[in-house]
Scaffold this motif. Structure first.
Motif, PDB file in Angstrom:
ATOM      1  N   SER A 193       4.046 -14.388  20.594  1.00 36.97           N
ATOM      2  CA  SER A 193       3.905 -15.842  20.703  1.00 36.97           C
ATOM      3  C   SER A 193       3.503 -16.251  22.120  1.00 36.97           C
ATOM      4  N   ALA A 194       3.981 -15.543  23.138  1.00 39.98           N
ATOM      5  CA  ALA A 194       3.553 -15.822  24.512  1.00 39.98           C
ATOM      6  C   ALA A 194       2.064 -15.527  24.679  1.00 39.98           C
ATOM      7  N   ALA A 195       1.595 -14.421  24.113  1.00 38.68           N
ATOM      8  CA  ALA A 195       0.177 -14.077  24.199  1.00 38.68           C
ATOM      9  C   ALA A 195      -0.677 -15.105  23.452  1.00 38.68           C
ATOM     10  N   LEU A 196      -0.216 -15.547  22.303  1.00 36.02           N
ATOM     11  CA  LEU A 196      -0.964 -16.559  21.549  1.00 36.02           C
ATOM     12  C   LEU A 196      -0.996 -17.893  22.283  1.00 36.02           C
ATOM     13  N   SER A 197       0.110 -18.286  22.899  1.00 31.26           N
ATOM     14  CA  SER A 197       0.134 -19.533  23.669  1.00 31.26           C
ATOM     15  C   SER A 197      -0.816 -19.455  24.855  1.00 31.26           C
ATOM     16  N   PHE A 198      -0.815 -18.325  25.548  1.00 32.73           N
ATOM     17  CA  PHE A 198      -1.711 -18.159  26.690  1.00 32.73           C
ATOM     18  C   PHE A 198      -3.171 -18.189  26.246  1.00 32.73           C
ATOM     19  N   SER A 199      -3.486 -17.513  25.149  1.00 29.22           N
ATOM     20  CA  SER A 199      -4.874 -17.507  24.687  1.00 29.22           C
ATOM     21  C   SER A 199      -5.298 -18.904  24.229  1.00 29.22           C
ATOM     22  N   GLN A 200      -4.391 -19.639  23.601  1.00 31.79           N
ATOM     23  CA  GLN A 200      -4.696 -21.022  23.206  1.00 31.79           C
ATOM     24  C   GLN A 200      -4.964 -21.881  24.436  1.00 31.79           C
ATOM     25  N   TYR A 201      -4.183 -21.696  25.486  1.00 33.72           N
ATOM     26  CA  TYR A 201      -4.375 -22.438  26.724  1.00 33.72           C
ATOM     27  C   TYR A 201      -5.738 -22.117  27.350  1.00 33.72           C
ATOM     28  N   VAL A 202      -6.120 -20.847  27.348  1.00 34.87           N
ATOM     29  CA  VAL A 202      -7.407 -20.443  27.928  1.00 34.87           C
ATOM     30  C   VAL A 202      -8.563 -21.022  27.116  1.00 34.87           C
ATOM     31  N   ILE A 203      -8.451 -20.966  25.790  1.00 33.95           N
ATOM     32  CA  ILE A 203      -9.511 -21.490  24.932  1.00 33.95           C
ATOM     33  C   ILE A 203      -9.660 -22.992  25.127  1.00 33.95           C
ATOM     34  N   GLN A 204      -8.549 -23.715  25.197  1.00 36.33           N
ATOM     35  CA  GLN A 204      -8.620 -25.153  25.417  1.00 36.33           C
ATOM     36  C   GLN A 204      -9.181 -25.486  26.797  1.00 36.33           C
ATOM     37  N   GLY A 205      -8.857 -24.657  27.791  1.00 35.60           N
ATOM     38  CA  GLY A 205      -9.418 -24.863  29.125  1.00 35.60           C
ATOM     39  C   GLY A 205     -10.922 -24.688  29.137  1.00 35.60           C
ATOM     40  N   MET A 206     -11.413 -23.700  28.403  1.00 32.45           N
ATOM     41  CA  MET A 206     -12.854 -23.491  28.309  1.00 32.45           C
ATOM     42  C   MET A 206     -13.519 -24.663  27.584  1.00 32.45           C
ATOM     43  N   THR A 207     -12.844 -25.207  26.590  1.00 25.61           N
ATOM     44  CA  THR A 207     -13.385 -26.348  25.853  1.00 25.61           C
ATOM     45  C   THR A 207     -13.452 -27.582  26.749  1.00 25.61           C
ATOM     46  N   VAL A 208     -12.413 -27.823  27.533  1.00 19.67           N
ATOM     47  CA  VAL A 208     -12.415 -28.964  28.456  1.00 19.67           C
ATOM     48  C   VAL A 208     -13.542 -28.807  29.467  1.00 19.67           C
ATOM     49  N   ARG A 209     -13.738 -27.607  29.966  1.00 26.73           N
ATOM     50  CA  ARG A 209     -14.813 -27.380  30.934  1.00 26.73           C
ATOM     51  C   ARG A 209     -16.178 -27.623  30.306  1.00 26.73           C
ATOM     52  N   MET A 210     -16.363 -27.139  29.079  1.00 25.72           N
ATOM     53  CA  MET A 210     -17.646 -27.317  28.406  1.00 25.72           C
ATOM     54  C   MET A 210     -17.933 -28.804  28.164  1.00 25.72           C
ATOM     55  N   VAL A 211     -16.935 -29.539  27.676  1.00 25.00           N
ATOM     56  CA  VAL A 211     -17.124 -30.964  27.408  1.00 25.00           C
ATOM     57  C   VAL A 211     -17.401 -31.714  28.708  1.00 25.00           C
ATOM     58  N   SER A 212     -16.711 -31.363  29.768  1.00 26.22           N
ATOM     59  CA  SER A 212     -16.939 -32.002  31.058  1.00 26.22           C
ATOM     60  C   SER A 212     -18.356 -31.737  31.565  1.00 26.22           C
ATOM     61  N   ASP A 213     -18.811 -30.507  31.439  1.00 24.75           N
ATOM     62  CA  ASP A 213     -20.175 -30.167  31.866  1.00 24.75           C
ATOM     63  C   ASP A 213     -21.233 -30.904  31.044  1.00 24.75           C
ATOM     64  N   VAL A 214     -21.049 -30.929  29.730  1.00 31.40           N
ATOM     65  CA  VAL A 214     -22.014 -31.604  28.855  1.00 31.40           C
ATOM     66  C   VAL A 214     -22.029 -33.107  29.138  1.00 31.40           C
ATOM     67  N   ALA A 215     -20.858 -33.690  29.329  1.00 33.91           N
ATOM     68  CA  ALA A 215     -20.788 -35.126  29.634  1.00 33.91           C
ATOM     69  C   ALA A 215     -21.466 -35.433  30.966  1.00 33.91           C
ATOM     70  N   ALA A 216     -21.259 -34.581  31.961  1.00 36.11           N
ATOM     71  CA  ALA A 216     -21.882 -34.810  33.272  1.00 36.11           C
ATOM     72  C   ALA A 216     -23.404 -34.679  33.186  1.00 36.11           C
ATOM     73  N   ILE A 217     -23.884 -33.686  32.465  1.00 39.37           N
ATOM     74  CA  ILE A 217     -25.337 -33.506  32.327  1.00 39.37           C
ATOM     75  C   ILE A 217     -25.938 -34.671  31.544  1.00 39.37           C
ATOM     76  N   SER A 218     -25.278 -35.097  30.482  1.00 36.46           N
ATOM     77  CA  SER A 218     -25.772 -36.229  29.689  1.00 36.46           C
ATOM     78  C   SER A 218     -25.803 -37.506  30.524  1.00 36.46           C
ATOM     79  N   ALA A 219     -24.752 -37.726  31.288  1.00 40.02           N
ATOM     80  CA  ALA A 219     -24.697 -38.919  32.128  1.00 40.02           C
ATOM     81  C   ALA A 219     -25.743 -38.861  33.240  1.00 40.02           C
ATOM     82  N   ALA A 220     -25.949 -37.697  33.818  1.00 38.09           N
ATOM     83  CA  ALA A 220     -26.961 -37.558  34.868  1.00 38.09           C
ATOM     84  C   ALA A 220     -28.364 -37.801  34.304  1.00 38.09           C
TER      85      ALA A 220
END
Length: 122
Positions: free
Chosen positions: A29-56
């Motif tokens: 369960s610790a490994a699954l929680s950590f992997s979920q956190y990493v996946i969500q972090g990558m998703t936040v980064r991707m959305v932030s990058d796409v939003a910045a490029i779209s806005a630019a």
């Protein structure tokens, strides 16, 4: 030796087995929680990058207000636009997302996008 084992430690193997199963469950369960956190972090980064490029791009083409474009991109992905700053031709976006892990309740990421300066060969 066998007499000592039978006399004092009956059920020790069962308890040891239960403890091993509990330890494995906790580690999984610790490994699954950590992997979920990493996946969500990558998703936040991707959305932030796409939003910045779209806005630019919107800022460069003067189609729509750049921050409104970024807000639309972020909201489509069920996240929150915390900050949008236009600095010349650059757009700086800060996106926040509530995670599903109890240890780290929120993740933030900031992205900057804009045209490359003239003469920059990178």
């Amino acid at each position: 030796m066998c007499v000592f084992w039978n006399k004092y430690d009956k059920g020790a193997g069962t308890l040891l087995g239960i403890l091993i199963v509990l330890l494995i469950g906790f580690l999984m369960s610790a490994a699954l929680s950590f992997s979920q956190y990493v996946i969500q972090g990558m998703t936040v980064r991707m959305v932030s990058d796409v939003a910045a490029i779209s806005a630019a791009y919107a800022n460069y083409q003067y189609e729509k207000p750049a921050c409104q474009v970024a807000k639309n991109v972020v909201e489509i992905n069920r996240m929150v636009l915390k900050n949008c700053l236009i600095s010349g031709e650059d757009v700086i976006i800060e996106v926040e997302n509530a995670t599903k892990t109890f240890i780290f309740p929120k993740q933030k990421f900031t992205s900057k996008a804009g045209p490359a300066p003239c003469g920059d060969k990178s």
